[in-house]
Design a protein around this motif. Structure first.
Motif, PDB file in Angstrom:
ATOM      1  N   ILE A  72       0.820  -1.218   0.000  1.00 45.14           N
ATOM      2  CA  ILE A  72       0.000   0.000   0.000  1.00 45.14           C
ATOM      3  C   ILE A  72       0.855   1.271   0.000  1.00 45.14           C
ATOM      4  CG2 ILE A  72      -1.944  -1.116   1.138  1.00 45.14           C
ATOM      5  CD1 ILE A  72      -1.044   0.408   3.705  1.00 45.14           C
ATOM      6  N   ALA A  73       2.158   1.119  -0.129  1.00 45.36           N
ATOM      7  CA  ALA A  73       3.050   2.279  -0.079  1.00 45.36           C
ATOM      8  C   ALA A  73       2.771   3.230  -1.239  1.00 45.36           C
ATOM      9  CB  ALA A  73       4.507   1.822  -0.134  1.00 45.36           C
ATOM     10  N   PRO A  74       2.579   4.515  -0.933  1.00 37.97           N
ATOM     11  CA  PRO A  74       2.352   5.499  -1.996  1.00 37.97           C
ATOM     12  C   PRO A  74       3.502   5.519  -2.997  1.00 37.97           C
ATOM     13  CG  PRO A  74       1.792   6.423   0.131  1.00 37.97           C
ATOM     14  CD  PRO A  74       2.472   5.112   0.397  1.00 37.97           C
ATOM     15  N   ARG A  75       3.152   5.745  -4.254  1.00 41.31           N
ATOM     16  CA  ARG A  75       4.127   5.825  -5.340  1.00 41.31           C
ATOM     17  C   ARG A  75       4.177   7.266  -5.820  1.00 41.31           C
ATOM     18  NH1 ARG A  75       3.575   1.047  -3.535  1.00 41.31           N
ATOM     19  NH2 ARG A  75       3.888  -0.790  -4.812  1.00 41.31           N
ATOM     20  N   GLY A  76       5.247   7.616  -6.486  1.00 37.99           N
ATOM     21  CA  GLY A  76       5.341   8.973  -6.990  1.00 37.99           C
ATOM     22  C   GLY A  76       6.639   9.220  -7.706  1.00 37.99           C
ATOM     23  N   SER A  77       7.157  10.446  -7.525  1.00 41.99           N
ATOM     24  CA  SER A  77       8.404  10.802  -8.197  1.00 41.99           C
ATOM     25  C   SER A  77       9.144  11.849  -7.386  1.00 41.99           C
ATOM     26  CB  SER A  77       8.120  11.332  -9.603  1.00 41.99           C
ATOM     27  OG  SER A  77       7.405  12.551  -9.532  1.00 41.99           O
ATOM     28  N   ILE A  78      10.436  11.901  -7.667  1.00 46.78           N
ATOM     29  CA  ILE A  78      11.291  12.945  -7.116  1.00 46.78           C
ATOM     30  C   ILE A  78      11.894  13.673  -8.317  1.00 46.78           C
ATOM     31  CG2 ILE A  78      13.231  11.324  -6.894  1.00 46.78           C
ATOM     32  CD1 ILE A  78      14.206  13.007  -4.528  1.00 46.78           C
ATOM     33  N   GLN A  79      11.863  14.998  -8.243  1.00 48.78           N
ATOM     34  CA  GLN A  79      12.404  15.796  -9.338  1.00 48.78           C
ATOM     35  C   GLN A  79      13.522  16.676  -8.816  1.00 48.78           C
ATOM     36  OE1 GLN A  79       9.594  17.809 -11.836  1.00 48.78           O
ATOM     37  NE2 GLN A  79      11.151  19.100 -12.743  1.00 48.78           N
ATOM     38  N   VAL A 100      12.315   7.452   0.711  1.00 52.89           N
ATOM     39  CA  VAL A 100      11.711   6.899  -0.493  1.00 52.89           C
ATOM     40  C   VAL A 100      12.740   6.023  -1.182  1.00 52.89           C
ATOM     41  CG1 VAL A 100      10.037   8.751  -0.878  1.00 52.89           C
ATOM     42  CG2 VAL A 100      12.308   8.924  -1.907  1.00 52.89           C
ATOM     43  N   ILE A 101      12.246   5.065  -1.935  1.00 53.06           N
ATOM     44  CA  ILE A 101      13.096   4.213  -2.758  1.00 53.06           C
ATOM     45  C   ILE A 101      12.905   4.672  -4.192  1.00 53.06           C
ATOM     46  CG2 ILE A 101      13.647   1.869  -3.474  1.00 53.06           C
ATOM     47  CD1 ILE A 101      11.961   0.925  -1.064  1.00 53.06           C
ATOM     48  N   ALA A 102      13.997   5.023  -4.846  1.00 53.46           N
ATOM     49  CA  ALA A 102      13.931   5.444  -6.245  1.00 53.46           C
ATOM     50  C   ALA A 102      14.439   4.314  -7.126  1.00 53.46           C
ATOM     51  CB  ALA A 102      14.774   6.694  -6.456  1.00 53.46           C
ATOM     52  N   THR A 117       6.436  14.165  -5.252  1.00 54.18           N
ATOM     53  CA  THR A 117       5.007  13.969  -5.429  1.00 54.18           C
ATOM     54  C   THR A 117       4.716  12.529  -5.052  1.00 54.18           C
ATOM     55  OG1 THR A 117       4.909  15.566  -7.239  1.00 54.18           O
ATOM     56  CG2 THR A 117       3.091  13.998  -7.083  1.00 54.18           C
ATOM     57  N   LEU A 118       3.716  12.320  -4.208  1.00 51.58           N
ATOM     58  CA  LEU A 118       3.297  10.978  -3.814  1.00 51.58           C
ATOM     59  C   LEU A 118       1.806  10.841  -4.026  1.00 51.58           C
ATOM     60  CD1 LEU A 118       5.309  10.557  -0.493  1.00 51.58           C
ATOM     61  CD2 LEU A 118       5.762   9.450  -2.686  1.00 51.58           C
ATOM     62  N   GLY A 123      -6.708   4.602  -2.719  1.00 55.19           N
ATOM     63  CA  GLY A 123      -7.292   5.894  -2.377  1.00 55.19           C
ATOM     64  C   GLY A 123      -6.997   6.918  -3.459  1.00 55.19           C
ATOM     65  N   THR A 124      -7.358   8.161  -3.170  1.00 53.75           N
ATOM     66  CA  THR A 124      -7.216   9.211  -4.174  1.00 53.75           C
ATOM     67  C   THR A 124      -6.273  10.326  -3.738  1.00 53.75           C
ATOM     68  OG1 THR A 124      -9.147  10.356  -3.291  1.00 53.75           O
ATOM     69  CG2 THR A 124      -9.528   8.776  -5.082  1.00 53.75           C
ATOM     70  N   GLY A 125      -5.577  10.123  -2.616  1.00 53.94           N
ATOM     71  CA  GLY A 125      -4.700  11.173  -2.097  1.00 53.94           C
ATOM     72  C   GLY A 125      -3.514  11.477  -2.996  1.00 53.94           C
ATOM     73  N   LEU A 126      -3.188  12.757  -3.066  1.00 56.26           N
ATOM     74  CA  LEU A 126      -2.035  13.242  -3.824  1.00 56.26           C
ATOM     75  C   LEU A 126      -1.422  14.378  -3.017  1.00 56.26           C
ATOM     76  CD1 LEU A 126      -0.413  13.504  -6.596  1.00 56.26           C
ATOM     77  CD2 LEU A 126      -2.051  15.302  -7.123  1.00 56.26           C
ATOM     78  N   VAL A 127      -0.092  14.366  -2.884  1.00 49.13           N
ATOM     79  CA  VAL A 127       0.587  15.434  -2.166  1.00 49.13           C
ATOM     80  C   VAL A 127       1.891  15.766  -2.887  1.00 49.13           C
ATOM     81  CG1 VAL A 127       1.788  13.863  -0.577  1.00 49.13           C
ATOM     82  CG2 VAL A 127       1.371  16.213   0.107  1.00 49.13           C
ATOM     83  N   THR A 128       2.201  17.057  -2.930  1.00 48.69           N
ATOM     84  CA  THR A 128       3.449  17.541  -3.516  1.00 48.69           C
ATOM     85  C   THR A 128       4.104  18.461  -2.496  1.00 48.69           C
ATOM     86  OG1 THR A 128       2.540  17.422  -5.752  1.00 48.69           O
ATOM     87  CG2 THR A 128       4.465  18.817  -5.444  1.00 48.69           C
ATOM     88  N   PHE A 129       5.402  18.311  -2.313  1.00 46.68           N
ATOM     89  CA  PHE A 129       6.132  19.108  -1.327  1.00 46.68           C
ATOM     90  C   PHE A 129       7.608  19.120  -1.682  1.00 46.68           C
ATOM     91  CE2 PHE A 129       5.639  14.763   0.023  1.00 46.68           C
ATOM     92  CZ  PHE A 129       6.917  14.374   0.376  1.00 46.68           C
ATOM     93  N   GLN A 130       8.366  19.946  -0.985  1.00 45.09           N
ATOM     94  CA  GLN A 130       9.818  19.985  -1.162  1.00 45.09           C
ATOM     95  C   GLN A 130      10.481  19.323   0.034  1.00 45.09           C
ATOM     96  OE1 GLN A 130      10.783  24.147  -1.858  1.00 45.09           O
ATOM     97  NE2 GLN A 130      11.091  23.627  -4.015  1.00 45.09           N
TER      98      GLN A 130
END
Length: 170
Positions: A72-79, A100-102, A117-118, A123-130
């Motif tokens: 269930i771990a959120p997925r996303g990206s690092i920029q 995070v694991i890249a 960004t995760l 679910g429908t959660g989305l979060v972006t942060f620095q």
């Protein structure tokens, strides 16, 4: 053929390409290599399947971190600031940071401020942060990135990540 992993046995015995059996000395060489690999894994930390943190004891953490189950771990990206991007999976989380694991090897210097960004898998959660890169550990396939929340300086308020921090995954 039965078995999994790097080495498989045929008919219950190790065989070479010509069908000959390995000598006891050759078998010992392979076993020594496997033992060395396992010792190296123990020195560098274990993976998620073991339930043990890859980074060792929690004594070196400001806040207690909660390991997130991989399913269930959120997925996303690092920029990175230069625009390079890597796919990530959340490993663990605290009030002040996360790991995070890249996929692949990430070549960012410690101290880099990056955009993360995760998205929830369930679910429908989305979060972006620095977050600021505090440490990293890598192998041939992935890089573990220890990040400190920067903007905002704590866990993003009102985000789905608050639920993950409070959840009991046992």
């Amino acid at each position: 053929m039965e078995g999994e992993g790097r080495f498989q046995k045929l008919d219950g015995a190790e065989r070479r390409s010509g069908g000959d059996r390995r000598s006891n000395e050759e078998r010992r060489g392979v076993q020594d290599w496997l033992n060395e690999e396992q010792q190296e894994e123990r020195r560098s930390g274990m993976d998620r399947r073991s339930g043990i943190s890859r980074r060792g004891t929690p004594d070196n953490r400001q806040d207690e971190r909660k390991v997130i189950p991989f399913a269930i771990a959120p997925r996303g990206s690092i920029q990175a600031p230069d625009g390079r991007r890597w796919v990530t999976t959340l490993w663990d989380l605290s009030n002040t940071g996360l790991c995070v694991i890249a996929n692949g090897q990430v070549d960012l210097p410690v101290g880099t401020l990056a955009d993360l960004t995760l998205t929830e898998v369930v679910g429908t959660g989305l979060v972006t942060f620095q977050a600021r890169l505090m440490w990293f550990s890598d192998d041939a396939f992935q890089t573990y990135l220890g990040m400190k929340f920067e903007d905002p300086p704590k866990l993003p308020p009102g985000s789905f990540l608050e639920r993950y921090l409070k959840a009991n995954f046992d």
